[in-house]
Design a protein around this motif. Structure first.
Motif, PDB file in Angstrom:
ATOM      1  N   PRO A  22       0.845  -1.192   0.000  1.00  0.00           N
ATOM      2  CA  PRO A  22       0.000   0.000   0.000  1.00  0.00           C
ATOM      3  C   PRO A  22       0.884   1.247   0.000  1.00  0.00           C
ATOM      4  O   PRO A  22       1.868   1.309   0.741  1.00  0.00           O
ATOM      5  CB  PRO A  22      -0.789  -0.119   1.308  1.00  0.00           C
ATOM      6  CG  PRO A  22      -0.643  -1.547   1.724  1.00  0.00           C
ATOM      7  CD  PRO A  22       0.705  -1.973   1.235  1.00  0.00           C
ATOM      8  N   TYR A  24       1.178   5.708  -0.316  1.00  0.00           N
ATOM      9  CA  TYR A  24       0.633   7.064  -0.369  1.00  0.00           C
ATOM     10  C   TYR A  24       1.811   8.015  -0.238  1.00  0.00           C
ATOM     11  O   TYR A  24       2.485   8.056   0.789  1.00  0.00           O
ATOM     12  CB  TYR A  24      -0.390   7.311   0.745  1.00  0.00           C
ATOM     13  CG  TYR A  24      -1.088   8.646   0.601  1.00  0.00           C
ATOM     14  CD1 TYR A  24      -2.108   8.822  -0.333  1.00  0.00           C
ATOM     15  CD2 TYR A  24      -0.701   9.741   1.368  1.00  0.00           C
ATOM     16  CE1 TYR A  24      -2.734  10.041  -0.488  1.00  0.00           C
ATOM     17  CE2 TYR A  24      -1.309  10.972   1.220  1.00  0.00           C
ATOM     18  CZ  TYR A  24      -2.338  11.113   0.289  1.00  0.00           C
ATOM     19  OH  TYR A  24      -2.948  12.333   0.131  1.00  0.00           O
ATOM     20  N   ASP A  55      -3.093   4.834  -3.203  1.00  0.00           N
ATOM     21  CA  ASP A  55      -4.352   5.484  -2.850  1.00  0.00           C
ATOM     22  C   ASP A  55      -4.387   6.940  -3.301  1.00  0.00           C
ATOM     23  O   ASP A  55      -4.547   7.862  -2.500  1.00  0.00           O
ATOM     24  CB  ASP A  55      -4.582   5.394  -1.337  1.00  0.00           C
ATOM     25  CG  ASP A  55      -5.214   4.086  -0.924  1.00  0.00           C
ATOM     26  OD1 ASP A  55      -5.463   3.237  -1.793  1.00  0.00           O
ATOM     27  OD2 ASP A  55      -5.464   3.902   0.292  1.00  0.00           O
ATOM     28  N   ARG A  82      -6.216   2.914  -6.253  1.00  0.00           N
ATOM     29  CA  ARG A  82      -7.541   3.347  -5.827  1.00  0.00           C
ATOM     30  C   ARG A  82      -7.579   4.869  -5.884  1.00  0.00           C
ATOM     31  O   ARG A  82      -6.550   5.536  -5.906  1.00  0.00           O
ATOM     32  CB  ARG A  82      -7.849   2.844  -4.419  1.00  0.00           C
ATOM     33  CG  ARG A  82      -7.711   1.329  -4.293  1.00  0.00           C
ATOM     34  CD  ARG A  82      -8.227   0.810  -2.973  1.00  0.00           C
ATOM     35  NE  ARG A  82      -7.463   1.294  -1.829  1.00  0.00           N
ATOM     36  CZ  ARG A  82      -7.764   1.007  -0.557  1.00  0.00           C
ATOM     37  NH1 ARG A  82      -8.820   0.250  -0.297  1.00  0.00           N
ATOM     38  NH2 ARG A  82      -7.020   1.460   0.443  1.00  0.00           N
ATOM     39  N   LYS A  84      -8.577   7.177  -3.746  1.00  0.00           N
ATOM     40  CA  LYS A  84      -8.250   7.969  -2.557  1.00  0.00           C
ATOM     41  C   LYS A  84      -7.886   7.040  -1.410  1.00  0.00           C
ATOM     42  O   LYS A  84      -8.012   5.812  -1.517  1.00  0.00           O
ATOM     43  CB  LYS A  84      -9.425   8.853  -2.161  1.00  0.00           C
ATOM     44  CG  LYS A  84     -10.682   8.066  -1.827  1.00  0.00           C
ATOM     45  CD  LYS A  84     -11.832   8.987  -1.465  1.00  0.00           C
ATOM     46  CE  LYS A  84     -13.097   8.196  -1.134  1.00  0.00           C
ATOM     47  NZ  LYS A  84     -14.228   9.077  -0.776  1.00  0.00           N
ATOM     48  N   LYS A  85      -7.457   7.630  -0.275  1.00  0.00           N
ATOM     49  CA  LYS A  85      -7.104   6.849   0.902  1.00  0.00           C
ATOM     50  C   LYS A  85      -8.362   6.235   1.509  1.00  0.00           C
ATOM     51  O   LYS A  85      -9.293   6.939   1.891  1.00  0.00           O
ATOM     52  CB  LYS A  85      -6.406   7.738   1.940  1.00  0.00           C
ATOM     53  CG  LYS A  85      -5.027   8.231   1.517  1.00  0.00           C
ATOM     54  CD  LYS A  85      -4.358   9.034   2.610  1.00  0.00           C
ATOM     55  CE  LYS A  85      -3.854   8.148   3.730  1.00  0.00           C
ATOM     56  NZ  LYS A  85      -3.046   8.904   4.719  1.00  0.00           N
ATOM     57  N   LEU A  86      -8.357   4.917   1.611  1.00  0.00           N
ATOM     58  CA  LEU A  86      -9.532   4.196   2.096  1.00  0.00           C
ATOM     59  C   LEU A  86      -9.209   3.270   3.264  1.00  0.00           C
ATOM     60  O   LEU A  86     -10.061   2.489   3.675  1.00  0.00           O
ATOM     61  CB  LEU A  86     -10.151   3.386   0.948  1.00  0.00           C
ATOM     62  CG  LEU A  86     -10.687   4.214  -0.233  1.00  0.00           C
ATOM     63  CD1 LEU A  86     -11.047   3.300  -1.386  1.00  0.00           C
ATOM     64  CD2 LEU A  86     -11.894   5.031   0.206  1.00  0.00           C
ATOM     65  N   ALA A  91      -7.137  -1.829   1.813  1.00  0.00           N
ATOM     66  CA  ALA A  91      -6.042  -1.959   0.841  1.00  0.00           C
ATOM     67  C   ALA A  91      -5.602  -3.415   0.727  1.00  0.00           C
ATOM     68  O   ALA A  91      -5.352  -3.926  -0.372  1.00  0.00           O
ATOM     69  CB  ALA A  91      -4.863  -1.074   1.241  1.00  0.00           C
TER      70      ALA A  91
END
Length: 251
Positions: A22, A24, A55, A82, A84-86, A91
Protein backbone atom coordinates in the motif's frame (compact mmCIF):
# COMPACT_ATOMS: atom_id res chain seq x y z
CA UNK A 1 -0.01 -20.08 20.94
CA UNK A 2 -2.39 -22.99 20.59
CA UNK A 3 -2.02 -24.82 17.30
CA UNK A 4 -4.57 -24.50 14.56
CA UNK A 5 -2.70 -25.51 11.44
CA UNK A 6 -4.05 -25.02 7.99
CA UNK A 7 -2.81 -26.97 5.01
CA UNK A 8 0.40 -25.84 3.36
CA UNK A 9 1.68 -27.23 0.06
CA UNK A 10 4.94 -29.15 0.03
CA UNK A 11 8.32 -27.48 -0.14
CA UNK A 12 8.92 -27.79 -3.88
CA UNK A 13 5.48 -27.62 -5.40
CA UNK A 14 5.39 -24.02 -6.59
CA UNK A 15 4.70 -21.80 -3.59
CA UNK A 16 4.28 -18.19 -4.67
CA UNK A 17 4.57 -15.05 -2.56
CA UNK A 18 2.44 -11.99 -3.26
CA UNK A 19 3.86 -8.81 -1.70
CA UNK A 20 1.22 -6.17 -0.96
CA UNK A 21 2.59 -2.62 -0.98
CA UNK A 22 0.00 0.00 0.00
CA UNK A 23 1.41 3.42 -0.93
CA UNK A 24 0.63 7.06 -0.37
CA UNK A 25 3.24 9.66 -1.36
CA UNK A 26 6.11 7.18 -1.71
CA UNK A 27 7.55 8.21 -5.09
CA UNK A 28 11.07 8.48 -3.67
CA UNK A 29 10.98 5.22 -1.72
CA UNK A 30 9.12 2.98 -4.16
CA UNK A 31 11.93 2.46 -6.72
CA UNK A 32 14.37 1.33 -4.04
CA UNK A 33 11.99 -0.96 -2.17
CA UNK A 34 10.97 -2.61 -5.45
CA UNK A 35 14.60 -3.03 -6.50
CA UNK A 36 15.42 -4.64 -3.15
CA UNK A 37 12.43 -6.98 -3.39
CA UNK A 38 13.43 -8.08 -6.88
CA UNK A 39 17.02 -8.56 -5.70
CA UNK A 40 16.27 -10.75 -2.68
CA UNK A 41 13.54 -12.78 -4.35
CA UNK A 42 15.82 -13.31 -7.32
CA UNK A 43 18.72 -14.46 -5.16
CA UNK A 44 16.55 -16.80 -3.08
CA UNK A 45 14.74 -18.28 -6.08
CA UNK A 46 11.21 -17.99 -4.67
CA UNK A 47 8.32 -17.17 -7.01
CA UNK A 48 6.83 -13.76 -6.34
CA UNK A 49 4.78 -10.81 -7.48
CA UNK A 50 4.60 -7.25 -6.13
CA UNK A 51 1.17 -5.63 -5.95
CA UNK A 52 1.25 -1.84 -5.57
CA UNK A 53 -1.96 -0.39 -4.14
CA UNK A 54 -1.65 3.37 -4.45
CA UNK A 55 -4.35 5.48 -2.85
CA UNK A 56 -4.37 8.49 -5.15
CA UNK A 57 -0.97 9.86 -4.13
CA UNK A 58 -0.67 13.51 -5.21
CA UNK A 59 3.13 13.22 -5.50
CA UNK A 60 3.06 10.98 -8.59
CA UNK A 61 3.73 7.64 -6.88
CA UNK A 62 1.50 5.84 -9.40
CA UNK A 63 3.47 7.23 -12.33
CA UNK A 64 6.68 5.93 -10.76
CA UNK A 65 5.01 2.54 -10.25
CA UNK A 66 4.06 2.47 -13.94
CA UNK A 67 7.69 3.08 -14.89
CA UNK A 68 8.80 0.26 -12.59
CA UNK A 69 6.27 -2.04 -14.19
CA UNK A 70 7.81 -1.22 -17.54
CA UNK A 71 11.26 -2.13 -16.21
CA UNK A 72 10.47 -5.36 -14.34
CA UNK A 73 7.44 -6.57 -16.29
CA UNK A 74 3.70 -6.81 -15.73
CA UNK A 75 4.07 -10.34 -14.39
CA UNK A 76 6.21 -9.08 -11.49
CA UNK A 77 4.71 -5.63 -10.81
CA UNK A 78 0.92 -5.40 -10.62
CA UNK A 79 -0.72 -2.00 -10.25
CA UNK A 80 -4.06 -1.90 -8.48
CA UNK A 81 -4.59 1.80 -7.62
CA UNK A 82 -7.54 3.35 -5.83
CA UNK A 83 -8.91 6.87 -6.13
CA UNK A 84 -8.25 7.97 -2.56
CA UNK A 85 -7.10 6.85 0.90
CA UNK A 86 -9.53 4.20 2.10
CA UNK A 87 -7.64 2.54 4.94
CA UNK A 88 -5.04 -0.19 5.38
CA UNK A 89 -7.48 -3.06 5.86
CA UNK A 90 -9.36 -2.33 2.67
CA UNK A 91 -6.04 -1.96 0.84
CA UNK A 92 -5.13 -5.53 1.84
CA UNK A 93 -8.56 -6.79 0.77
CA UNK A 94 -8.18 -5.02 -2.56
CA UNK A 95 -4.69 -6.42 -3.08
CA UNK A 96 -5.66 -9.96 -2.11
CA UNK A 97 -8.38 -10.00 -4.77
CA UNK A 98 -5.64 -9.74 -7.38
CA UNK A 99 -3.00 -11.89 -5.66
CA UNK A 100 -2.09 -15.17 -7.36
CA UNK A 101 0.26 -16.37 -4.61
CA UNK A 102 -0.70 -18.81 -1.88
CA UNK A 103 1.24 -16.69 0.61
CA UNK A 104 0.84 -12.96 1.25
CA UNK A 105 3.59 -10.65 2.53
CA UNK A 106 2.63 -7.27 3.93
CA UNK A 107 5.20 -4.57 4.54
CA UNK A 108 5.67 -0.81 4.44
CA UNK A 109 6.85 0.81 1.23
CA UNK A 110 8.88 3.50 3.02
CA UNK A 111 12.03 1.35 3.53
CA UNK A 112 11.27 0.80 7.22
CA UNK A 113 11.16 -2.93 6.45
CA UNK A 114 14.13 -4.40 4.62
CA UNK A 115 13.35 -7.15 2.09
CA UNK A 116 16.51 -9.01 3.13
CA UNK A 117 14.45 -10.53 5.96
CA UNK A 118 11.89 -12.11 3.63
CA UNK A 119 13.88 -15.33 2.98
CA UNK A 120 14.10 -15.75 6.77
CA UNK A 121 10.32 -15.32 7.03
CA UNK A 122 9.82 -18.02 4.41
CA UNK A 123 12.28 -20.39 6.06
CA UNK A 124 10.62 -19.83 9.44
CA UNK A 125 7.16 -20.50 8.02
CA UNK A 126 8.27 -23.74 6.40
CA UNK A 127 10.13 -24.81 9.51
CA UNK A 128 6.98 -24.87 11.64
CA UNK A 129 4.21 -24.71 9.01
CA UNK A 130 3.14 -21.48 10.71
CA UNK A 131 -0.09 -19.78 9.71
CA UNK A 132 1.65 -16.44 9.92
CA UNK A 133 5.16 -15.15 10.57
CA UNK A 134 5.65 -11.72 12.10
CA UNK A 135 8.75 -9.58 12.16
CA UNK A 136 9.64 -8.61 15.73
CA UNK A 137 11.70 -5.72 17.05
CA UNK A 138 11.64 -7.15 20.56
CA UNK A 139 13.51 -10.45 20.36
CA UNK A 140 16.94 -11.64 19.36
CA UNK A 141 18.86 -8.99 17.46
CA UNK A 142 15.72 -7.07 16.48
CA UNK A 143 15.53 -3.36 17.15
CA UNK A 144 14.61 0.14 16.01
CA UNK A 145 16.96 2.62 14.36
CA UNK A 146 16.54 6.28 13.47
CA UNK A 147 14.18 7.21 16.32
CA UNK A 148 15.10 9.53 19.17
CA UNK A 149 14.82 8.31 22.77
CA UNK A 150 11.50 10.08 23.43
CA UNK A 151 9.85 8.51 20.40
CA UNK A 152 11.19 5.08 21.32
CA UNK A 153 9.85 5.35 24.88
CA UNK A 154 6.43 6.63 23.86
CA UNK A 155 5.65 4.69 20.73
CA UNK A 156 8.11 1.80 20.55
CA UNK A 157 8.33 0.54 24.12
CA UNK A 158 5.23 2.14 25.60
CA UNK A 159 2.71 1.01 23.00
CA UNK A 160 3.98 -2.54 22.94
CA UNK A 161 4.12 -2.76 26.75
CA UNK A 162 0.49 -1.68 27.04
CA UNK A 163 -0.65 -4.17 24.43
CA UNK A 164 1.25 -7.00 26.11
CA UNK A 165 -0.21 -6.23 29.55
CA UNK A 166 -3.81 -5.73 28.40
CA UNK A 167 -4.13 -8.26 25.58
CA UNK A 168 -1.56 -11.03 26.30
CA UNK A 169 -1.37 -11.85 22.61
CA UNK A 170 1.20 -14.65 22.57
CA UNK A 171 3.45 -12.64 20.25
CA UNK A 172 6.17 -10.13 21.12
CA UNK A 173 5.45 -7.39 18.54
CA UNK A 174 1.82 -6.42 17.97
CA UNK A 175 2.25 -3.02 16.39
CA UNK A 176 4.58 -4.07 13.57
CA UNK A 177 3.38 -4.42 9.98
CA UNK A 178 5.99 -6.70 8.40
CA UNK A 179 4.39 -10.13 8.15
CA UNK A 180 3.92 -13.25 6.05
CA UNK A 181 0.53 -14.98 6.00
CA UNK A 182 -0.98 -18.01 4.41
CA UNK A 183 -3.43 -16.39 2.04
CA UNK A 184 -6.52 -18.08 3.47
CA UNK A 185 -5.45 -17.08 6.99
CA UNK A 186 -5.09 -13.42 6.06
CA UNK A 187 -8.48 -13.52 4.35
CA UNK A 188 -10.04 -15.00 7.48
CA UNK A 189 -8.45 -12.42 9.77
CA UNK A 190 -9.28 -9.40 7.62
CA UNK A 191 -12.92 -10.46 7.52
CA UNK A 192 -13.05 -10.33 11.33
CA UNK A 193 -11.08 -7.17 11.99
CA UNK A 194 -12.99 -3.97 12.65
CA UNK A 195 -10.13 -1.61 13.57
CA UNK A 196 -8.65 1.04 11.32
CA UNK A 197 -5.27 2.74 11.12
CA UNK A 198 -2.42 1.52 13.31
CA UNK A 199 -4.69 -0.56 15.55
CA UNK A 200 -5.50 -2.81 12.59
CA UNK A 201 -2.16 -4.64 12.75
CA UNK A 202 -2.55 -5.18 16.47
CA UNK A 203 -6.04 -6.61 16.07
CA UNK A 204 -4.80 -9.03 13.41
CA UNK A 205 -2.52 -10.74 15.95
CA UNK A 206 -5.19 -10.71 18.66
CA UNK A 207 -7.72 -12.32 16.30
CA UNK A 208 -5.11 -14.87 15.27
CA UNK A 209 -4.77 -15.86 18.92
CA UNK A 210 -8.54 -16.18 19.25
CA UNK A 211 -8.70 -18.45 16.21
CA UNK A 212 -5.73 -20.52 17.41
CA UNK A 213 -3.61 -19.76 14.37
CA UNK A 214 0.07 -20.47 14.83
CA UNK A 215 2.48 -17.53 14.86
CA UNK A 216 6.22 -17.63 14.18
CA UNK A 217 8.55 -14.68 14.72
CA UNK A 218 11.70 -13.42 13.02
CA UNK A 219 13.84 -10.66 14.59
CA UNK A 220 14.04 -7.61 12.29
CA UNK A 221 15.65 -4.20 12.26
CA UNK A 222 13.09 -1.42 11.84
CA UNK A 223 14.55 1.74 10.30
CA UNK A 224 12.76 5.10 10.30
CA UNK A 225 11.64 6.18 6.84
CA UNK A 226 14.38 7.45 4.55
CA UNK A 227 12.31 9.90 2.47
CA UNK A 228 9.04 11.67 3.18
CA UNK A 229 7.19 12.44 6.39
CA UNK A 230 5.88 10.03 8.99
CA UNK A 231 2.15 9.42 8.75
CA UNK A 232 1.84 8.97 12.53
CA UNK A 233 0.22 12.02 14.07
CA UNK A 234 -1.76 12.98 17.14
CA UNK A 235 -5.02 11.61 15.73
CA UNK A 236 -3.41 8.22 15.13
CA UNK A 237 -2.09 8.09 18.69
CA UNK A 238 -5.57 8.83 20.08
CA UNK A 239 -7.06 6.19 17.77
CA UNK A 240 -4.46 3.69 18.97
CA UNK A 241 -5.41 4.26 22.60
CA UNK A 242 -9.13 3.93 21.86
CA UNK A 243 -8.59 0.83 19.75
CA UNK A 244 -6.46 -0.81 22.44
CA UNK A 245 -9.16 -0.28 25.05
CA UNK A 246 -11.82 -1.60 22.67
CA UNK A 247 -9.83 -4.79 22.04
CA UNK A 248 -9.23 -5.20 25.77
CA UNK A 249 -12.97 -4.99 26.41
CA UNK A 250 -14.06 -7.27 23.58
CA UNK A 251 -11.41 -10.01 23.34
Amino acid sequence: MTSRKTSTPGRDNGDKYSVLLPTYNERENLPLIVWLLVKYFGESGYKYEIIVIDDGSPDGTLEIAQQLQGIYGEDKILLRPRAKKLGLGTAYIHGMKHATGNFIIIMDADLSHHPKFIPEFIEKQREGDYDLVSGTRYRGNGGVYGWDLRRKLIRYRGANFLTQVLLRPGASDLTGSFRLYKKEVLESLVERCVSKGYVFQMEMIVRARQLNYTVGEVPISFVDRVYGESKLGGNEIVSFAKGLLTLFATT
